[in-house]
Design a protein around this motif. Sequence first.
Motif, PDB file in Angstrom:
ATOM      1  N   ASN A  20       0.854  -1.165  -0.011  1.00  0.00           N
ATOM      2  CA  ASN A  20      -0.159  -0.164   0.090  1.00  0.00           C
ATOM      3  C   ASN A  20       0.829   1.200   0.185  1.00  0.00           C
ATOM      4  N   TRP A  21       0.395   2.176  -0.564  1.00  0.00           N
ATOM      5  CA  TRP A  21       1.042   3.564  -0.478  1.00  0.00           C
ATOM      6  C   TRP A  21       1.530   4.070   0.752  1.00  0.00           C
ATOM      7  N   TYR A  22       0.768   3.764   1.907  1.00  0.00           N
ATOM      8  CA  TYR A  22       0.827   4.573   2.957  1.00  0.00           C
ATOM      9  C   TYR A  22       2.338   3.811   3.438  1.00  0.00           C
ATOM     10  N   CYS A  23       2.560   2.609   3.398  1.00  0.00           N
ATOM     11  CA  CYS A  23       3.753   1.933   3.751  1.00  0.00           C
ATOM     12  C   CYS A  23       4.996   2.232   2.872  1.00  0.00           C
ATOM     13  N   GLY A  24       4.521   2.590   1.631  1.00  0.00           N
ATOM     14  CA  GLY A  24       5.565   2.864   0.709  1.00  0.00           C
ATOM     15  C   GLY A  24       6.144   4.351   1.086  1.00  0.00           C
ATOM     16  N   GLY A  25       5.095   5.203   1.469  1.00  0.00           N
ATOM     17  CA  GLY A  25       5.425   6.200   2.120  1.00  0.00           C
ATOM     18  C   GLY A  25       6.533   6.238   3.153  1.00  0.00           C
ATOM     19  N   VAL A  26       6.325   5.276   4.154  1.00  0.00           N
ATOM     20  CA  VAL A  26       7.296   5.432   5.294  1.00  0.00           C
ATOM     21  C   VAL A  26       8.563   5.007   5.093  1.00  0.00           C
ATOM     22  N   PHE A  27       8.721   3.846   3.885  1.00  0.00           N
ATOM     23  CA  PHE A  27       9.932   3.529   3.410  1.00  0.00           C
ATOM     24  C   PHE A  27      10.610   4.869   2.750  1.00  0.00           C
ATOM     25  N   LEU A  28       9.967   5.424   2.106  1.00  0.00           N
ATOM     26  CA  LEU A  28      10.253   6.593   1.235  1.00  0.00           C
ATOM     27  C   LEU A  28      11.000   7.611   2.313  1.00  0.00           C
ATOM     28  N   LEU A  29      10.347   7.971   3.545  1.00  0.00           N
ATOM     29  CA  LEU A  29      10.860   8.736   4.543  1.00  0.00           C
ATOM     30  C   LEU A  29      12.139   8.280   5.065  1.00  0.00           C
ATOM     31  N   GLY A  30      12.100   6.875   5.121  1.00  0.00           N
ATOM     32  CA  GLY A  30      13.495   6.328   5.544  1.00  0.00           C
ATOM     33  C   GLY A  30      14.584   6.747   4.530  1.00  0.00           C
ATOM     34  N   THR A  31      14.213   6.674   3.312  1.00  0.00           N
ATOM     35  CA  THR A  31      15.089   7.110   2.025  1.00  0.00           C
ATOM     36  C   THR A  31      15.560   8.542   2.112  1.00  0.00           C
ATOM     37  N   VAL A  32      14.617   9.292   2.464  1.00  0.00           N
ATOM     38  CA  VAL A  32      14.885  10.602   2.559  1.00  0.00           C
ATOM     39  C   VAL A  32      15.952  11.013   3.832  1.00  0.00           C
ATOM     40  N   VAL A  33      15.642  10.398   4.766  1.00  0.00           N
ATOM     41  CA  VAL A  33      16.543  10.379   6.080  1.00  0.00           C
ATOM     42  C   VAL A  33      18.186   9.770   5.382  1.00  0.00           C
ATOM     43  N   MET A  34      18.226   8.938   4.583  1.00  0.00           N
ATOM     44  CA  MET A  34      19.389   8.446   4.355  1.00  0.00           C
ATOM     45  C   MET A  34      20.233   9.421   3.469  1.00  0.00           C
ATOM     46  N   ILE A  35      19.436  10.105   2.521  1.00  0.00           N
ATOM     47  CA  ILE A  35      19.799  10.893   1.577  1.00  0.00           C
ATOM     48  C   ILE A  35      20.413  12.131   2.508  1.00  0.00           C
ATOM     49  N   PHE A  36      19.534  12.618   3.581  1.00  0.00           N
ATOM     50  CA  PHE A  36      20.401  13.747   4.155  1.00  0.00           C
ATOM     51  C   PHE A  36      21.754  13.304   4.902  1.00  0.00           C
ATOM     52  N   LYS A  37      21.701  12.022   5.482  1.00  0.00           N
ATOM     53  CA  LYS A  37      22.927  11.525   6.025  1.00  0.00           C
ATOM     54  C   LYS A  37      24.171  11.528   5.061  1.00  0.00           C
ATOM     55  N   TYR A  38      23.570  11.115   4.003  1.00  0.00           N
ATOM     56  CA  TYR A  38      24.757  11.137   2.756  1.00  0.00           C
ATOM     57  C   TYR A  38      24.938  12.409   2.057  1.00  0.00           C
ATOM     58  N   ARG A  39      24.437  13.469   2.399  1.00  0.00           N
ATOM     59  CA  ARG A  39      24.308  14.664   1.752  1.00  0.00           C
ATOM     60  C   ARG A  39      25.941  15.206   1.576  1.00  0.00           C
TER      61      ARG A  39
END
Length: 207
Positions: A159-178
């Motif tokens: 479902n897109w709800y869970c997909g959005g949660v994983f996407l937030l995790g991806t955003v966090v990773m991008i921030f840490k790798y900035r």
Amino acid sequence: MFRLYSLLIGYVFGNILFAMVVGRFLLHKNPTKFGSKNPGTANVGAVFGKKYGIITCIGDLSKTLIALLIVFFLYHGNHDAIAFCGLGVVLGHCFPIWHHFSGGKGVAVSIIWILFFDFWPGIVALLVGLFLVIIMKDLTWPPIIFMLGYSLYVGFTINWYCGGVFLLGTVVMIFKYRNDIVAYFKGQSKKVDILTTIKKKLGKKVS
């Protein structure tokens, strides 16, 4: 409310930085004072040796698995609960409250998160990540790409709800790798040649 509780359980466990545990009790040194200064598996392994890197990795994987198992049994395998718990672990690991919100980059904990949520697609995502490491000789983009791809998979199939949660995790990773991303585009990123390393370990000549 179960989503919030799952997030908090994950965050509490995520705050346990095994790089700091290993540094304090085994090395008697602070990992954040050496190398990249990142309290994570890669820095510990690079600075203090593979043995301590492996111990750190096992610790971070274990804390994630324990948190996910607790939530799994509390909420009977609910997808949303597991997704939020994993996000909580990532947030706790990357932004630990006791360490001035300065933690690791979340790769190891994300690996267990995606495998626990849906094992075989997680394996595929990790294989894609490994392939990218080999061809790109880079450690910055592969984890971001496999997390992004997995997020889209979850969104389309679960479902897109869970997909959005994983996407937030991806955003966090991008921030840490900035900073690594900036270094990559400047041509200053550190190259990692896995195939050459394996050949050397096997005693083969590298052309």
